[in-house]
Every structure is written in C-alpha cells, then in structure tokens.
Design an enzyme around this catalytic site. Structure first.
Site, PDB file in Angstrom:
ATOM      1  N   HIS A 270     -41.970 -11.324 -24.539  1.00  0.00           N
ATOM      2  CA  HIS A 270     -43.178 -11.013 -23.754  1.00  0.00           C
ATOM      3  C   HIS A 270     -43.439 -12.091 -22.690  1.00  0.00           C
ATOM      4  O   HIS A 270     -43.279 -11.822 -21.524  1.00  0.00           O
ATOM      5  CB  HIS A 270     -44.427 -10.798 -24.619  1.00  0.00           C
ATOM      6  N   ASP A 321     -38.895  -2.723 -28.247  1.00  0.00           N
ATOM      7  CA  ASP A 321     -40.014  -3.277 -29.010  1.00  0.00           C
ATOM      8  C   ASP A 321     -40.586  -2.294 -30.032  1.00  0.00           C
ATOM      9  O   ASP A 321     -39.982  -2.044 -31.058  1.00  0.00           O
ATOM     10  CB  ASP A 321     -41.075  -3.802 -28.029  1.00  0.00           C
TER      11      ASP A 321
HETATM   12  C1  NGQ Z   1     -44.910  -7.171 -34.091  1.00  0.00           C
HETATM   13  N1  NGQ Z   1     -45.544  -6.399 -31.888  1.00  0.00           N
HETATM   14  O1  NGQ Z   1     -44.546  -8.179 -34.658  1.00  0.00           O
HETATM   15  O2  NGQ Z   1     -44.494  -6.057 -34.379  1.00  0.00           O
HETATM   16  C2  NGQ Z   1     -45.903  -7.285 -32.960  1.00  0.00           C
HETATM   17  C3  NGQ Z   1     -47.276  -6.992 -33.470  1.00  0.00           C
HETATM   18  C4  NGQ Z   1     -48.138  -9.275 -33.983  1.00  0.00           C
HETATM   19  C5  NGQ Z   1     -45.795  -6.738 -30.642  1.00  0.00           C
HETATM   20  N2  NGQ Z   1     -46.353  -7.894 -30.435  1.00  0.00           N
HETATM   21  C6  NGQ Z   1     -47.724  -7.942 -34.514  1.00  0.00           C
HETATM   22  N3  NGQ Z   1     -45.505  -5.968 -29.629  1.00  0.00           N
HETATM   23  O3  NGQ Z   1     -47.758  -9.664 -32.879  1.00  0.00           O
HETATM   24  O4  NGQ Z   1     -48.867  -9.949 -34.704  1.00  0.00           O
HETATM   25 ZN    ZN Z   2     -42.224  -7.660 -31.131  1.00  0.00          ZN
END
Ligand code: NGQ
Ligand code: ZN
Length: 453
Positions: A270, A321
């Site tokens: 990101h 993602d």
């Molecule tokens: C994840 N996803 O780890 O799947 C994360 C969400 C987080 C994204 N950041 C959970 N797109 O970041 O705590």
């Molecule tokens: Zn992620």
C-alpha cells in the site's frame, strides 16, 4: 533437451521482436532468444506474447467476501469491512481454504497473473487452537498453487497484537496470532513445503506495525534466511499513520525506513500515505511499493502518489489483495486512472514518448518479480517462461501491434483477450480453459455457496 516456443511477436527487454523463438531448458527457464522463422517441432504462439504478471499481494480467503456488504450503514469504513471479513475468516476450514485458493488462483491466471505472493495469516483453527501441523493451512495454499500450476511466494504472516501498544489480539484475530517462537516453526514448515515445488518459495511477512511491534519485528528478522522476501502492510489508512505517530513518534513508513533494513528484498504493501521524505527515502531504498488499486479504492484508503514515486525512481508492482477483482490489467488501469482523476491529465505513468499500457505492464511485471523473489517478469535469458499470449483475433485488438496492442489490452481490455497462459514453459490456459479446471471450479462453487452468507 531444449524446447522452442516460437512467437510471432514477443515483448522482450530489447522491445518487440518479430518471429523469435524462446529456447527453454527442461525446467522451463529461458536459455536464449533465437530470431528466425518457426522450425519443425516448435510450439507456435500465434498472438502477441507478453510476460505473465506476478501478483504481489493476495489474501485468498477474502475472495469469499468479494462483492458482499453493500447495505449502507452508518460509519462504513475500512474498519467495519475488516470486522465483516473477520466473521467469514472465522469459519473457513482447511478443505474450504484449499478449494477457495485453487478456484481463485485459476481465476487470477485467467486475469493474467501467472504467480502469486500469498500474504497468509490464517494459521489456527476457528477457536484459535493450533492444528497438529502448524502449517496445516499454509499447506493448503501451497497445494492449491500446485494444482493450478502457478508460481507461489508463500508469505506466512506474523501477527502478534491488535494494534499499537496492545498486548494480545482480539477474539476475531485468534486464528492469526503467533509469538515469534511459534512462528519459527511455521516458517520452517513453509520452507519445507515450498522447497518441494520449483515454482514455489517462502518469504516472511510481519503483518503491519499495528500487529507487530519493534521487538516482534526484530525477532522475525533474525529468523529470515538471507535473500528471503519481506512483505509488510504500511501506511494504508490515515488512522494508522496517526496512531503510529502517537506510539512510535514517527509515521509508519519513516519508522520502518529508519529502524528496519529495508532494501530491494522488501515489499511495502500500500504505502498510500507518504510525505515528501518518505517518498524520497522509500523510492531510494529499492523496495517495491505493493499497490492494490482496486482494493484500495474499495476500502477508501486514499490515492498512492505514483507520479512522485516514479519521478524518484521508485519501483512498484500490483496485487489483487482482497481479491474483489482478479484482473491484472484492471489494477494497472485503476492505478493510472487514480492519478488522472487527481491531476486532470492523461498518460501520467509512462515515460515521455513511451506507451502507457506497456510502461505500466513492464514496470509492474519487473517490480512484481522482484517482490516475489522469483525469476519472472521479463522474457529474457535466465528468466522463467511465464507468459501470456494476447489474442489478435479479438475485435478490440484487431489490426493493432506492439505498444498500441498492449495499451488496448490494459485500457480497453478484458480477460477474454488472453488467448493462452504458460507457466515455466507449460501451457496452463487455452482460451480460458485449464486442464483440470472443471474439478477446480466445481469445488470452488461449492465453497462459495456454503460460505458466502
Ligand atoms: C488484511 N487488508 O490483512 O487482510 C488487511 C486488513 C488489517 C488490507 N489492509 C486487516 N487491505 O490491515 O488489519
Ligand atoms: Zn493485505
């Protein structure tokens, strides 16, 4: 023994070459490029041949929530999406995961991704208890990639805490939690799993500075073998930047660049919210920015400063993602569009005089290969023959060649422009069809029907 894939037109680091054979060794690695007409015994690739795209960031099980959650509720945000995603994550069993991952990897292959980095953090059973094999679920990811025949960089994730300054995790995060000691076991099992498949390898993944503090990160890095990729989520949401400033006295990307040995083996996933100093130091570190434009748009993360990153020599690749969308061209198009909407101009991510679609595809393929730590991303000697054949009989590609054709694929494109996909010199897709695709699809449909409620 060598094999030859004869290309009518192929994109190489030297540009487009006509009537050229890729000469492969037994492992599907490119030995040389041989100009000239096709010979007897050549496999003939009739369209425009481009490198397959490495997908540098995937959470496969999140395919189960793609497209759900559209009823507007007060305060909908990244954080409320995450709660809903956790509720589904709590219910996925080992068989479900394997079926989901195989179905997804097949869809991703149809969308142009010939290898994937799986940022894998479902480790324990739904109650948070360890399986007998700490890599029970990681093994399902590896098996799924093996069944589809795509490359995999398996990234077991270290997840220690629920946020900055927290001691443990919440109930919804129990399946993710490990101490660095428990993680060491998982990591060595992952290395054994991926070591048995020449298209697979292992890297390490501290989830984020929210989930891993400085001590956890240091412990993880002592477990890493030299050269293993390191992937971490960073600076995705403004609230994360603010909390990091408060707890660590620095913005997350700045803190990492200052306190961790960030170099070209790292993927900063990101990196949405960067200030000028972070842009300069991040780009200069050689790390790859892991951009996931459709997920970032879906979750309301913000707009990555791609023009500024590229001006400073920064590298990037793309990831599916959350797997809301499973289409490499669409990620690149969304990235470019985000900059156009912000700046009111066009063709922003190509060098002066260069084709926009080609510039995006080549940069992301090379950056993705670097992030996965796999010898892919370009069609050149020493690289693996992971490639796509674009179908020049498709009406929207008819009459186009070279950069114009690749631009049309990226910007007016569709997965049905992909006439075939090869991984390590083996054909895995023929007009969307995979040799074992029917069985994979029916198991996939079963799990989607059962768990998407
Ligand atoms: C994840 N996803 O780890 O799947 C994360 C969400 C987080 C994204 N950041 C959970 N797109 O970041 O705590
Ligand atoms: Zn992620």
């Amino acid at each position: 023994m060598s094999r030859r894939l004869h290309c009518r037109s192929v994109l190489t680091p030297e540009g487009w070459l006509e009537e050229t054979a890729l000469v492969l060794d037994d492992a599907g690695m490119i030995r040389s490029l041989a100009p000239g007409p096709a010979r007897y015994g050549d496999e003939r690739l009739a369209g425009a041949v481009i490198p397959g795209m490495p997908n540098l960031h995937s959470h496969g099980f999140q395919r189960l929530v793609a497209g759900l959650g559209g009823q507007r509720a007060r305060g909908d945000s990244f954080w409320s999406w995450r709660d809903a995603m956790y509720r589904v994550a709590a219910r996925v069993g080992p068989e479900d995961l394997q079926a989901c991952m195989a179905g997804l990897y097949l869809e991703l292959l149809r969308g142009g991704y010939t290898s994937n980095a799986e940022f894998h953090y479902l480790h324990h059973d739904p109650a948070g208890a360890a399986y007998d094999d700490p890599a029970e679920l990681a093994a399902r990811v590896s098996a799924a990639a093996g069944a589809v025949g795509v490359g995999l960089t398996l990234l077991p994730v270290l997840y220690c805490r629920s946020g900055f300054g927290a001691e443990g995790v919440t109930e919804g995060q129990r399946r993710f939690h490990n101490t660095p000691e428990r993680y060491a076991e998982l990591l060595s099992r992952c290395r054994a799993l991926t070591g048995a498949d020449r298209l697979q390898r292992t890297g390490v993944a501290p989830h984020s500075l929210r989930a891993v503090n400085g001590d956890d990160l240091a412990a993880l890095l002592t477990l890493r073998d030299a050269g293993e990729p390191v992937h971490i989520h960073v600076a995705e949401q403004p609230a994360e930047v603010a909390a990091c400033l408060q707890h660590l006295g620095a913005r997350p990307t700045a803190w990492l660049l200052e306190n961790a040995p960030v170099d070209e083996h790292w993927c900063l996933v990101h990196a949405t919210h960067l200030d000028e100093q972070e842009l300069a130091d991040g780009a200069g570190s050689g790390a790859v920015a892991g951009l996931c434009p459709t997920t970032e748009a879906d979750l309301g993360d913000g707009v990555f400063r791609a023009t500024a990153w590229l001006e400073r020599g920064g590298r990037f690749g793309v990831g599916s993602d959350s797997n809301l969308r499973v289409d490499a061209a669409e990620e690149l198009r969304s990235l470019e569009f985000s900059q156009r909407l912000r700046d009111g101009a066009r063709n922003l991510l190509a060098p002066e005089g260069g084709g926009n679609g080609r510039a995006l595809w080549e940069a992301a393929a090379e950056g993705g290969a670097q992030a996965l730590g796999q010898p892919v991303g370009r069609l050149a000697p020493g690289r693996r023959a992971d490639l796509l054949v674009l179908d020049q009989d498709h009406p929207m590609l008819a009459g186009l060649e070279g950069d114009d054709l690749l631009h049309a694929f990226v910007f007016a494109g569709d997965r049905d422009m992909i006439g075939g996909a090869w991984v390590a010199g083996e054909q895995r897709l023929d007009r969307g069809r995979h040799p074992t695709g029917d069985a994979i699809a029916s198991a996939y449909h079963r799990v989607l029907r059962a768990l998407r409620t």
